[in-house]
Structures are given as C-alpha cells and as structure tokens.
Enzyme design. Structure first.
Site, short mmCIF file in Angstrom:
data_model
loop_
_atom_site.label_atom_id
_atom_site.label_comp_id
_atom_site.label_asym_id
_atom_site.label_seq_id
_atom_site.Cartn_x
_atom_site.Cartn_y
_atom_site.Cartn_z
N VAL A 1 0.96 -1.12 -0.16
CA VAL A 1 -0.08 0.08 0.00
C VAL A 1 1.06 1.15 0.10
CG1 VAL A 1 -1.95 1.23 1.04
CG2 VAL A 1 -1.93 -1.23 1.27
N GLU B 1 -10.72 5.38 5.12
CA GLU B 1 -11.62 4.85 3.77
C GLU B 1 -10.85 3.25 3.28
OE1 GLU B 1 -14.60 5.76 2.12
OE2 GLU B 1 -14.29 3.85 1.81
N VAL C 1 -11.58 -0.69 4.53
CA VAL C 1 -12.55 -1.63 4.15
C VAL C 1 -12.69 -1.57 2.44
CG1 VAL C 1 -15.00 -2.23 4.35
CG2 VAL C 1 -14.03 -1.15 6.31
N GLY D 1 -10.84 -1.91 -0.06
CA GLY D 1 -9.63 -1.20 -0.82
C GLY D 1 -10.44 0.29 -1.57
N ILE E 1 -13.11 0.56 -3.15
CA ILE E 1 -14.37 0.96 -3.11
C ILE E 1 -14.89 1.90 -1.96
CG2 ILE E 1 -16.83 -0.09 -2.57
CD1 ILE E 1 -16.10 -2.81 -3.38
N GLU F 1 -3.00 -11.13 3.69
CA GLU F 1 -2.41 -10.51 4.91
C GLU F 1 -1.11 -11.00 5.04
OE1 GLU F 1 -3.94 -7.75 6.42
OE2 GLU F 1 -5.07 -7.75 4.47
N ASP G 1 -10.04 -11.22 8.92
CA ASP G 1 -9.78 -10.07 8.37
C ASP G 1 -11.18 -9.34 7.74
OD1 ASP G 1 -8.27 -8.12 6.45
OD2 ASP G 1 -9.54 -9.02 4.84
N LYS H 1 -13.46 -5.75 8.82
CA LYS H 1 -14.09 -5.08 8.18
C LYS H 1 -15.61 -4.83 8.32
CE LYS H 1 -10.54 -6.02 4.51
NZ LYS H 1 -10.37 -6.64 3.36
P1 NAP Z 1 3.12 -4.81 3.60
O1 NAP Z 1 3.26 -4.93 2.43
O2 NAP Z 1 3.50 -6.04 4.45
O3 NAP Z 1 3.96 -3.32 4.25
C1 NAP Z 1 4.09 -3.15 5.28
C2 NAP Z 1 5.12 -2.02 5.41
O4 NAP Z 1 5.33 -1.54 6.64
C3 NAP Z 1 6.67 -2.42 4.92
O5 NAP Z 1 7.39 -1.48 4.25
C4 NAP Z 1 7.38 -2.65 6.33
O6 NAP Z 1 8.83 -2.32 6.12
C5 NAP Z 1 6.89 -1.65 7.14
N1 NAP Z 1 6.72 -1.89 8.39
C6 NAP Z 1 5.83 -2.71 9.30
N2 NAP Z 1 6.09 -2.55 10.38
C7 NAP Z 1 6.89 -1.85 10.64
C8 NAP Z 1 7.60 -1.01 11.80
N3 NAP Z 1 7.30 -1.75 13.14
N4 NAP Z 1 8.43 -0.11 11.63
C9 NAP Z 1 8.87 0.14 10.58
N5 NAP Z 1 8.22 -0.22 9.24
C10 NAP Z 1 7.23 -1.18 9.35
O7 NAP Z 1 1.60 -4.35 4.16
P2 NAP Z 1 0.60 -3.79 3.09
O8 NAP Z 1 -0.08 -4.88 2.24
O9 NAP Z 1 0.92 -2.51 2.39
O10 NAP Z 1 -0.59 -3.37 4.39
C11 NAP Z 1 -0.40 -2.19 4.88
C12 NAP Z 1 -1.78 -1.87 5.64
O11 NAP Z 1 -2.57 -1.73 4.81
C13 NAP Z 1 -2.27 -3.06 6.73
O12 NAP Z 1 -2.92 -2.69 7.78
C14 NAP Z 1 -3.09 -3.80 5.83
O13 NAP Z 1 -4.21 -4.69 6.22
C15 NAP Z 1 -3.77 -2.69 4.97
N6 NAP Z 1 -4.64 -2.92 3.78
C16 NAP Z 1 -3.73 -3.66 2.74
C17 NAP Z 1 -4.15 -3.87 1.64
C18 NAP Z 1 -3.48 -4.66 0.67
O14 NAP Z 1 -3.85 -4.74 -0.57
N7 NAP Z 1 -2.37 -5.06 0.78
C19 NAP Z 1 -5.70 -3.46 1.32
C20 NAP Z 1 -6.21 -2.65 2.23
C21 NAP Z 1 -5.58 -2.50 3.28
P3 NAP Z 1 9.85 -3.16 5.28
O15 NAP Z 1 9.23 -3.04 3.85
O16 NAP Z 1 11.16 -2.77 5.31
O17 NAP Z 1 9.43 -4.50 5.48
N1 HSE Z 2 -5.90 -9.34 2.75
C1 HSE Z 2 -6.83 -8.59 2.49
C2 HSE Z 2 -7.64 -8.97 1.39
C3 HSE Z 2 -6.21 -7.23 1.74
O1 HSE Z 2 -7.41 -10.11 0.61
O2 HSE Z 2 -8.89 -8.42 1.06
C4 HSE Z 2 -7.15 -5.88 1.53
O3 HSE Z 2 -7.60 -5.68 2.99
#
Ligand code: NAP
Ligand code: HSE
Length: 429
Positions: free
Chosen positions: A14, A129, A132, A134, A136, A190, A201, A205
């Site tokens: 993200v 926003e 929940v 993404g 939408i 996740e 998850d 939401k």
């Molecule tokens: P991700 O790919 O695992 O990225 C997490 C990032 O945070 C990485 O850059 C990591 O560093 C950094 N990080 C984590 N803990 C840290 C700490 N304690 N100190 C410093 N840096 C830290 O996760 P993501 O998929 O982007 O998701 C991020 C958030 O958005 C989560 O809450 C997730 O539930 C939410 N979300 C994700 C999506 C999706 O499609 N992925 C959709 C909606 C919501 P490094 O890069 O160095 O490892």
């Molecule tokens: N792991 C989540 C999913 C990411 O599959 O919908 C978006 O919140």
C-alpha cells in the site's frame, strides 16, 4: 509553491501504491488544491535495503520519530499494519498535531473508538476509507451519500484473498491450498494469511461497516466468525446443483432495534448481485429505507486500488487544511443497540452428510429436523461406494439455535457416519 507535507509509515504494497499515485496524478492534485502540492517527505520502513522501485533512498528512515516529531509534517499515513506499533505511532502523531490516514482494519476494528476520540480531543482528522474494501468508497458512501437513509442491511464480499480462492475453486475445481499461494504471490493476502482464510480480516471490516451504518460501535469481538478452511470442492459442486455459489460474506443487519453481525461462507443464489463478483474483487450490497438496494463493486486489495482510497482521504484533508477549516467529528457512533447472539439469528442452512444407505434413514433425519422446527426446503441424495450415501439438505429459514439442536441429534444417529459440512445460505434477500 505551498506544500502539504506527509509522513508515510510503511512502504510495502500500500505504501508504494500511495507514493506512486501521488506522483502519477500530481498535476491533477495541484490544480484541485489550487496550487498546493502534496509531498511525501519521510517514509518509515523496517529494512532500508529492500528493493523498492522508484522510491528515493533519501526519503527512507528506520526511526518513526523522524515522522512523528517532525514539525513540518501535516499528515501521517499509517500503512505498516499490525496493532501495537500502529496504535502507538498514531496516538503520538495525533498528540503532536498530525492528521491521520490509515488503512489498518485490525486497529480500527479493535481500537477505533479510542483513536477517533483522541482525534476529536486534539482537533485532528482521522480517516480510514482504505481499511474496508480497498478501492470501493464504502465508508464515505454510507457516512455521507446515504446519510439520509436508515441502512438496514450491509452484506459484502470484503476479503479479496478468499474471494479469489473460492472463485478458482468454483471455476477451475482447484483446492484451497493450491490457490492460497497464488493469492499470496499476487499481494492480496495479509502477512499472516490465516486472518484471510479464517474470516478475521472480513470480520474486522464488517465491524467497521456495521459501526458506521448503524451508529453503534461494533468491535471485532462482537462479530461471529467462520472462515473458509472447511469448504471443499464437493460443497461448491453441490452449491452449483442448487443454482448457487459459495462466497465468504460479512453480514450486518439492523432489525427490531438490534444488530446482527457475522462472517461466514454462504450459499448464494447465482442471481444475487454478489454471486457474480469474482476473483480479488470486493463488493458491498446495501439495503436502506429510501434507496432500496444498491451494490458497489471494485478491487478490494492491491497497491494502487488501496492507494486510491488513501489518497482520496488525503485530498479531503488537504482541502480542509488549505481552507483553514478543520471541523472534526471523527466518530458517528452514538447509539447503544443490542447485538444479537448468533444462536438467536435466522438463516437458511445447507447440511451435507454421509449416511448408511438403507431405508428409513432419510425419514429419521427428517423427523429430527421437524421436532426442532427446522423445515426442509430440498434434498439431494447421491449413492457412494460401500453401502453409503451422501445426503445434502437445504432448510427453510430457521432459528440458528434450532438448527444446532437438530445437528447434535442427527450427529448421534447410528446411521449418520459423518456430517461433512453445515453452511449458511442466503436464499432470500
Ligand atoms: P506490507 O506490504 O507488509 O507493508 C508493510 C510496510 O510497513 C513495509 O514497508 C514494512 O517495512 C513496514 N513496517 C511494518 N512494521 C514496521 C515497523 N514496526 N517499523 C517500521 N516499518 C514497518 O503491508 P501492506 O499490504 O502494504 O498493508 C499495510 C496496511 O494496509 C495493513 O494494515 C493492511 O491490512 C492494510 N491494507 C492492505 C491492503 C492490500 O491490498 N495489501 C488493502 C487494504 C488495506 P519493510 O518494507 O522494511 O518490511
Ligand atoms: N488481505 C486483504 C484481502 C487485503 O484479501 O482482502 C485487503 O484488505
């Protein structure tokens, strides 16, 4: 040029999406904000050396306080995930005068109230926003565009990973284990995918959506949760015979001044708008007393789709900073409605069991259902080898606790060899 300065906590799927989008649409944003530019000036990560395409090394830091204590920063975007550090950093950032944007449903579904109230106390906006579904715009749709209604039902496919898995099981007959790896490789899952497949998850939401739709704080612990790990391709094939599919649904209902809120795999008629929502797509179906029903469909996961929601929140905050008018009312939960126990809710049910293939078996099972007020809708019977048969029964809409009593008694019948699965079914909607 005037600038609104941003600190980004996290630069994974993200975080990188947010960085990319702010640069991709820079010209549009500058003109929307009448000459003000959005600039990310610091990015927190765990590991500086990781490969991150197009992100300048000079922006990265391992020290969260280079962002939290940075007087230049107006807005902090939290996309590190998890709860402990995220809560700590957000709390400190609010106290240090930063507006907050987060995509963190884990945090908002458990500590949302504290964070929103802290924002109110310090007159700082907290927007979420992206937490929940993404891309939408479901939170702002319910909070703003549909505010004239009493919403009565929210039913959503709000986990992309499980929708991707169930779609592949339905269309290609693949097993859950085989498809989960694919979903992980595509960046939908996740970091711990058990929270996807076990329904947590989606539960986070639906807790957030129920809170907003019904103006009553609903937290993760209020949600009844079942995941998809026990769903087999056999269940999906039977669902097809009932002209249905199986989807993991988050469901929140307001009825008789009480709330029902749950997540479980559900048989859904193929004619339902949500039945056609496939792969990583999310969708939310709503019912309200003026608009009737409506369905929003879009990408629920992935870098740019999620960034779409984060940056929309950012533009909204930036516009307010620009105008110098910050009216903060982060929390809209002011009612104290009862939340029903799952046992007291009603649903159709799907039972699949292996029985001894002899006379009177079906009638004994039917008697138990009748004794417990569980009325049968339809039955499929399939012969198996070794004198066994598979029975699949769909019930009418019945009370959950009656179904549970019937299940216990059926389990104890000597002719019932195994109850393979009991699922909910949304036959009427
Ligand atoms: P991700 O790919 O695992 O990225 C997490 C990032 O945070 C990485 O850059 C990591 O560093 C950094 N990080 C984590 N803990 C840290 C700490 N304690 N100190 C410093 N840096 C830290 O996760 P993501 O998929 O982007 O998701 C991020 C958030 O958005 C989560 O809450 C997730 O539930 C939410 N979300 C994700 C999506 C999706 O499609 N992925 C959709 C909606 C919501 P490094 O890069 O160095 O490892
Ligand atoms: N792991 C989540 C999913 C990411 O599959 O919908 C978006 O919140």
């Amino acid at each position: 040029m005037k600038k609104i300065k941003i600190g980004l906590l996290g630069c994974g799927t993200v975080g990188q999406g947010v960085y990319k989008l702010i640069n991709l649409n820079k010209t549009k944003y500058v003109s929307l904000l009448e000459g003000t530019e959005l600039e990310i000036i610091k990015i927190l990560v765990n590991d500086i050396k990781k490969e991150r395409k197009d992100i300048p090394l000079s922006l990265l830091t391992l020290d969260p306080y280079e962002i939290i204590n940075n007087k230049e920063i107006d807005v902090v975007i939290e996309v590190i995930g998890g709860t402990t550090n995220a809560e700590k950093y957000i709390t400190e950032a609010i106290k240090n005068g930063k507006h907050i944007i987060t995509a963190n449903k884990d945090l908002m579904a458990t500590k949302g109230q504290n964070i929103l109230e802290l924002g109110n106390k310090y007159a700082k906006l907290v927007k979420y926003e992206a937490s929940v579904a993404g891309a939408i715009p479901i939170i702002s749709t319910i909070k703003e565009n549909l505010v004239s209604n009493q919403i009565t039902k929210v039913m959503g496919i709000i986990n992309g990973t499980t929708n991707f898995i169930l779609t592949k099981m339905f269309t290609e007959g693949k097993s859950l284990e085989n498809v989960l790896k694919e979903a992980q490789d595509l960046g939908y899952a996740e970091s711990d995918p058990t929270s996807d497949v076990e329904g947590l998850d989606a539960a986070r939401k639906i807790a957030i959506l129920a809170s907003i739709a019904f103006n009553r704080r609903v937290t993760l612990s209020d949600v009844y949760v079942e995941g998809i790990t026990k769903i087999s391709v056999d269940d999906i094939n039977y669902a097809k015979q009932f002209k249905s599919t199986i989807k993991l649904l988050g469901i929140a209902i307001l009825k008789d001044n009480a709330i029902e809120v749950r997540v479980y795999p559900t048989l859904l008629p193929l004619s339902h708008p949500l039945a056609k929502v496939d792969n990583e797509y999310n969708a939310v179906y709503l019912e309200g007393n003026a608009f009737g029903d409506l369905t929003l469909i879009g990408k629920g996961a992935g870098g740019l789709p999620t960034a779409s929601a984060v940056v929309a929140d950012l533009l909204n905050i930036a516009e307010k900073i620009n105008k110098g008018i910050i009216e903060v009312n982060n929390c809209s939960c002011y009612l104290d409605l009862e939340i029903k126990k799952i046992e007291d809710t009603c649903s159709h049910f799907y039972f699949r069991m292996v029985v001894v293939d002899k006379t009177r078996v079906l009638s004994r099972i039917a008697d138990i259902f009748a004794d417990n007020d569980v009325s049968i809708d339809s039955v499929i019977q399939k012969k198996l080898p070794d004198g066994k048969a598979e029975l699949v029964i769909l019930t009418d809409r019945v009370l959950n606790k009656d179904m549970r009593c019937a299940r216990k008694q059926i389990e104890n019948l000597d002719v019932v060899l195994e109850i393979k699965s009991v699922l909910n079914s949304e036959k009427e909607y």
